[in-house]
Design an enzyme around this catalytic site. Structure first.
Site, PDB file in Angstrom:
ATOM      1  N   ASP A 108       0.849  -1.179   0.000  1.00 54.55           N
ATOM      2  CA  ASP A 108       0.000   0.000   0.000  1.00 54.55           C
ATOM      3  C   ASP A 108       0.889   1.235   0.000  1.00 54.55           C
ATOM      4  O   ASP A 108       2.104   1.139   0.123  1.00 54.55           O
ATOM      5  CB  ASP A 108      -0.954   0.001   1.201  1.00 54.55           C
ATOM      6  CG  ASP A 108      -0.213  -0.007   2.533  1.00 54.55           C
ATOM      7  OD1 ASP A 108       0.988  -0.348   2.542  1.00 54.55           O
ATOM      8  OD2 ASP A 108      -0.826   0.306   3.562  1.00 54.55           O
ATOM      9  N   ASP A 166      -9.675  -5.320   3.650  1.00 57.89           N
ATOM     10  CA  ASP A 166      -8.461  -5.939   3.120  1.00 57.89           C
ATOM     11  C   ASP A 166      -8.305  -7.380   3.586  1.00 57.89           C
ATOM     12  O   ASP A 166      -7.441  -8.107   3.089  1.00 57.89           O
ATOM     13  CB  ASP A 166      -7.220  -5.144   3.568  1.00 57.89           C
ATOM     14  CG  ASP A 166      -7.156  -3.765   2.940  1.00 57.89           C
ATOM     15  OD1 ASP A 166      -7.774  -3.580   1.878  1.00 57.89           O
ATOM     16  OD2 ASP A 166      -6.508  -2.880   3.520  1.00 57.89           O
ATOM     17  N   ASP A 177      -4.490  -2.672   5.651  1.00 60.32           N
ATOM     18  CA  ASP A 177      -4.756  -2.080   6.960  1.00 60.32           C
ATOM     19  C   ASP A 177      -6.232  -2.043   7.316  1.00 60.32           C
ATOM     20  O   ASP A 177      -6.578  -1.862   8.480  1.00 60.32           O
ATOM     21  CB  ASP A 177      -4.190  -0.661   7.031  1.00 60.32           C
ATOM     22  CG  ASP A 177      -4.812   0.270   5.981  1.00 60.32           C
ATOM     23  OD1 ASP A 177      -5.617  -0.213   5.153  1.00 60.32           O
ATOM     24  OD2 ASP A 177      -4.490   1.474   5.994  1.00 60.32           O
TER      25      ASP A 177
END
Length: 793
Positions: A312, A550, A546
C-alpha cells in the site's frame, strides 16, 4: 451570494456521537465487576501437559520405535530394548519441550497484538485492553474494529458482519437498541454501545478467537512430509532386497530380523519435526525483536517464498504524515469556510489521517471556534472505502439544514458539476503526488461544488533503498492504492517504482498483472482479485493491508502483512503484523524467512544424505561381510549422536537466499543422494581396508568400524552441506562446532574403550579421522559442482 445557507464564523464541530449523556463506569465499579465476572477472555482449552506428552508416543515415528522395542524383547536383547526405549522417551520429551517453547513464543507475540477498545471510564474516554472490559462499560465501535464483547447499541449506526458467528451471509444495519455479539466485524459507521456480557458469559464465548481462519500446511511442512515419505519408501525397497539376499545366502533368521530392524531405524529422521519447530520459533523471536510479529510459525516459511509484494502507499511508502497544503475555494466561499465544511464532514476520533489533517487545518485557520454552537451536526456517515466519500448533515438555531459531502475529487465531481478550472487544478495537484479532496455543500438534495483541499504525504526517505533491497532479493514491489492514477504515479516514481500504471483499479481483461508497477484507483475488493491473478501466474504474493475490507486479500496471499496502522480485522487475517511503518519490517521478514529456510535445508540435506548412506551401507556391508554390519543398538547410538546434535544447524551463520525459496524436494533429494553415493563409496572403502588390509574378520570389530565410519563421515556431510559454496566460505556457529566435537568425542570414546561395542585401537581411530578430513575436501568439490548444476542455493 451562494444559495447555500450561510455558515457563521464560529461553528462548533461536535463529536460524531453525542456521548455526553454517558458517564460510563468508574474505576472502582469496573474493579468490582471484574472481581465478579472475571477478565473478558475465554481461556484456551489446551490438553494438560501430561496428555500432550502421552500424545508424543502416538505417531508414525514413535510407532516405529515402539515396534523396534517389542522386537528386541522378542529377541531377548534387553539392553538394546532399553536403549531404544530411552531414545523414544528422549524424542518425546524433546518434542514436548520444543512445542512448549514455540507455543510460549506465539503467546507472547499474540499478547503484543492484544485488542484494545475506546472505553468511557471515570467520565472520560480511555484506550484499554479488551480483556479489561466489564458489563456496564460504554465503548465506541468504529469502522474496521471487532466487537470485543456482547453489547447493546445506545447511539449511532453501524454495518455489522456477523457471518462468522450466526451464519448470516450479508452484513446487517444496526442502530440504537440493537444487540450484537463478541466477534462481529464493523464494516461501516460508528456507534456507542454498552457491554452486556464478557468472556465465557458471551453468547458465543469465543473472544479469544475473534476471526476464524483455516490455514493450510505450509510448504515447509509439506516438504518435511515428502522427505519422510521418500525415506520410508527407500527403506522398504532396501529391506526387501536385504531379506531376499539373506534368504538366498542362507542367513539365519536371528540375523535377518535385526538387520531389517536396523534398516528401518536408519530411515527414521527422528529430530526433523522438532528441528522444523525450533528453527521457526527462533526465527519468530528474531523477527519480534525487530518489531515484526508473526501470528503463526508457518508465516516465517511463507515470507521466504514471496516474489511479488503488493504494497500500500500511505504509511508504507509514504510518511503517513498528511498535511493540508492547498485549499482552493470557488468564488463566494472563503478559504476558512471551505476548511470548516471539510471539518464538519470529518470524523473527530483522530484515527483517520485524512480527517485528522483536515480537522487540524480547520482549527489552525480558526474555522471552528470552541464554544460556538451555530451549526450542529445531526448526522454523520464516516468515510467508506467503497463509496469514497463522507457525509454530514447540519442544522442551525433557525432550523436551516445543510448537507456536506467530502471525498475523492473524482467521486465528488461525478455527483456535482465542477468547473473546468477546478478539474484542471485537481489533475495538476494529483500529478505532483497530492491527495485531492472535493467538497460540496448545499440544502438537502441541492449539493453544489464548494472547492478542493489538497493534502500531501511525502515519500519515506528509506522507501527507495528498501525497494531496491527487495529487488536485489528477487522480490518485485507493486503499489496497490485507492488514490487516483496521477497521485499514485508521482509517489511511485519518487520511490523508484518504474513501469506501467493500471488506472482502473482492477486488472484489464487478459492482462498479465506482473506487467504493472502501480494499481491505482483500487477498491478493497479489487485487492483480492489482484492477489489471485498474480497467484494464477505462478507468483507467491505478499499483500500489505490495513482495513477491514483488506482481510480477504490478506488471507489469500501467501504472506498477508498488516501494517502498523491496521485495524483489528486486518491483524487477525494477516500472517505478519508490523509495529513500525515502512518497508523495513517486510524486508526483515523476507530475510529472516530465507535464513530459516537455509538452516532447515541444511538439516534436510544432511538428514537425507546420511540416512540414504546408512541404508545403502547396510546393504553393501551385507554383501562384503555376509553379516549385518550394524545392530539396532548401534543404529540408535548413531541417531542420538547424529540426528539430535545436528539440530545445532538451527543456530548456524547463514546468508539469506538471493532469490525466493521454493521447496523443490526432487532436486534436494537428488543432490543429497549424490553425496550419499560418495559417502557410501568412502565407507565401503574403509570397510574394505579393515577387512583386507587390517585383517579385521571378526564381525563385532567390523561393526565398530562401520559405526565409527558412519559418524565421522556424517560430520563431513554436515560441514559440506551447511555451505552451498565451498565449506570454508563461512564460519559455522559455536553450537555447531560444540555439537560436532561432542559427537566425535562420544563415538571415539565408545569405540576406543569398548563401551556398547567392540574396542578398536586408538591408532585406527586417529587414522580414520585423518582419512575423513581428506574425504571432506573431495566431497566438497563434488558438492560444489552438483549443487551448481541443480541450482541449490
Amino acid at each position: 451570494m451562494s444559495a447555500t445557507p450561510s455558515v457563521g464564523p464560529a461553528v462548533t464541530e461536535p463529536p460524531p456521537l453525542d456521548d455526553s449523556r454517558y458517564i460510563g463506569l468508574t474505576t472502582a465499579e469496573a474493579r468490582a465487576w471484574r472481581a465478579t465476572c472475571g477478565a473478558n477472555v475465554v481461556p484456551e482449552r489446551e490438553p494438560a501437559a501430561g496428555w500432550r506428552l502421552l500424545g508424543k508416543f502416538w505417531a508414525p515415528v514413535p510407532w516405529m520405535l515402539e515396534a523396534a522395542i517389542l522386537l528386541q524383547f522378542m529377541l531377548r536383547e534387553y539392553v538394546e530394548a532399553v536403549v531404544i526405549a530411552l531414545l523414544l522417551v528422549f524424542n518425546a520429551a524433546l518434542g514436548q519441550l520444543q512445542e512448549g517453547r514455540a507455543q510460549a513464543t506465539l503467546r507472547a507475540l499474540k499478547a503484543r497484538l492484544a485488542l484494545r477498545a475506546a472505553v468511557r471510564r471515570d467520565g472520560r474516554w480511555q484506550i484499554l485492553a479488551t480483556s479489561e472490559l466489564v458489563p456496564g462499560d460504554v465503548i465506541k465501535l468504529a469502522l474496521g474494529g471487532i466487537v470485543p464483547a456482547d453489547v447493546r447499541l445506545i447511539g449511532g449506526n453501524v454495518l455489522l458482519d456477523q457471518s462468522a458467528l450466526t451464519g448470516e451471509s450479508l452484513p446487517i444495519e444496526a442502530g440504537e437498541g440493537a444487540t450484537t455479539y463478541a466477534g462481529a466485524l464493523v464494516r461501516r459507521g460508528e456507534a456507542l454501545a454498552e457491554v452486556t456480557a464478557t468472556g465465557v458469559n458471551t453468547k458465543f464465548g469465543r473472544t479469544a478467537q475473534l476471526v476464524q481462519a483455516a490455514h493450510a500446511p505450509s510448504s515447509q511442512q509439506q516438504a518435511v512430509l515428502r522427505v519422510v515419505r521418500n525415506l520410508a519408501a527407500f527403506s522398504a525397497v532396501l529391506v526387501a532386497l536385504q531379506i531376499i539376499y539373506g534368504t538366498v545366502s542362507g542367513l539365519a533368521a536371528s540375523e535377518m530380523i535385526p538387520l531389517a530392524l536396523t534398516a528401518v531405524l536408519a530411515a527414521i529422521p527422528v529430530a526433523l519435526p522438532a528441528t522444523f519447530t525450533l528453527a521457526s520459533a527462533l526465527g519468530a523471536r528474531a523477527l519480534a525483536a525487530r518489531g515484526v510479529l508473526p501470528t503463526r510459525l508457518s508465516a516465517i516459511d511463507e515470507a521466504a517464498t514471496v516474489d511479488v509484494l503488493c504494497s500500500d502507499k500511505t504509511g508504507t511508502l509514504t510518511c503517513n504524515e498528511l498535511t493540508v497544503t492547498e485549499v482552493h475555494a470557488i468564488a463566494g466561499t472563503e478559504r476558512e469556510r471551505l476548511l470548516e465544511l471539510g471539518a464538519q464532514a470529518s470524523a473527530t476520533h483522530g484515527l483517520d489521517p485524512v480527517d485528522a489533517a483536515v480537522q487540524s487545518a480547520a482549527a489552525a485557520a480558526a474555522a471552528v471556534a470552541p464554544g460556538a454552537t451555530r451549526w450542529i451536526r445531526t448526522r454523520f456517515v464516516p468515510f467508506d472505502p467503497a463509496s469514497r466519500v463522507a457525509q454530514a448533515e447540519l442544522v442551525n438555531a433557525q432550523g436551516e439544514r445543510l448537507e456536506v459531502l467530502k471525498g475523492a475529487f473524482a467521486t465528488v465531481a461525478a455527483r456535482v458539476a465542477v468547473p473546468a478550472a477546478a478539474d484542471t487544478m485537481a489533475r495538476s495537484l494529483a500529478g505532483l503526488g497530492h491527495r485531492v479532496l472535493g467538497v460540496a455543500a448545499g440544502p438537502p438534495g441541492q449539493l453544489a461544488y464548494r472547492g478542493l483541499i489538497a493534502l500531501n504525504d511525502p515519500p519515506r526517505p528509506d522507501a527507495r533503498a528498501l525497494i531496491a533491497e527487495l529487488d536485489a532479493l528477487g522480490v518485485r514491489t507493486v503499489m496497490v492504492t485507492g488514490d487516483a492514477a496521477p497521485t499514485a504515479t508521482a509517489v511511485a516514481r519518487a520511490v523508484g517504482l518504474e513501469g506501467p500504471v493500471s488506472p482502473s483499479g482492477h486488472l484489464p481483461a487478459g492482462a498479465d498483472p506482473a506487467e504493472f508497477a502501480v494499481f491505482a484507483g483500487v477498491f478493497p475488493e479489487d485487492k483480492f482479485d489482484i492477489v489471485r491473478a498474480l497467484q494464477a501466474r505462478g507468483h507467491a504474493v505478499g499483500m500489505c493491508g490495513d482495513g477491514a475490507n483488506d482481510a480477504p486479500a490478506l488471507r489469500q496471499a501467501q504472506t498477508g502483512v498488516a501494517v502498523s496502522t491496521a485495524t483489528d480485522i486486518a491483524k487477525a487475517a494477516a500472517g505478519i503484523v508490523l509495529t513500525e511503518p515502512g518497508l523495513g519490517g517486510i524486508v526483515a521478514a523476507v530475510r529472516c524467512g530465507r535464513e530459516t529456510y537455509q538452516r532447515i535445508l541444511t538439516y534436510i540435506l544432511r538428514s537425507v544424505a546420511t540416512k540414504v548412506s546408512q541404508m545403502l551401507f547396510l546393504t553393501v556391508g551385507l554383501a562384503i561381510t555376509g553379516h549385518a554390519i550394524l545392530t539396532p543398538m548401534l543404529m540408535v547410538i548413531l541417531m542420538i549422536s547424529g540426528d539430535f546434535l545436528a539440530m545445532s544447524a538451527t543456530t548456524d551463520h547463514v546468508s539469506p537466499s538471493s532469490r525466493p525459496n521454493k521447496w523443490n524436494i526432487g532436486r534436494i533429494t537428488l543432490g543429497a543422494v549424490v553425496l550419499a553415493v560418495c559417502n557410501v563409496g568412502f565407507c565401503s572403502a574403509v570397510l574394505g581396508v579393515a577387512v583386507y588390509r587390517l585383517g579385521l574378520v571378526d564381525h563385532h570389530g567390523l561393526r565398530t568400524m562401520a559405526a565409527l565410519t558412519l559418524v565421522l563421515s556424517s560430520q563431513a556431510v554436515f560441514y559440506v552441506v551447511r555451505e552451498r559454496r565451498h565449506l570454508w566460505s563461512s564460519r559455522p556457529s559455536r553450537w555447531i562446532v560444540l555439537s560436532s566435537a561432542l559427537d566425535v568425542a562420544i563415538i571415539a570414546t565408545l569405540a576406543g574403550v569398548g563401551i556398547l561395542m567392540h574396542a578398536v585401537p586408538w591408532a585406527v581411530i586417529g587414522g580414520l579421522l585423518v582419512a575423513t578430513l581428506l574425504f571432506t575436501l573431495v566431497l566438497d568439490a563434488v558438492k560444489t559442482v552438483c549443487f551448481a548444476r541443480l541450482r541449490l542455493a
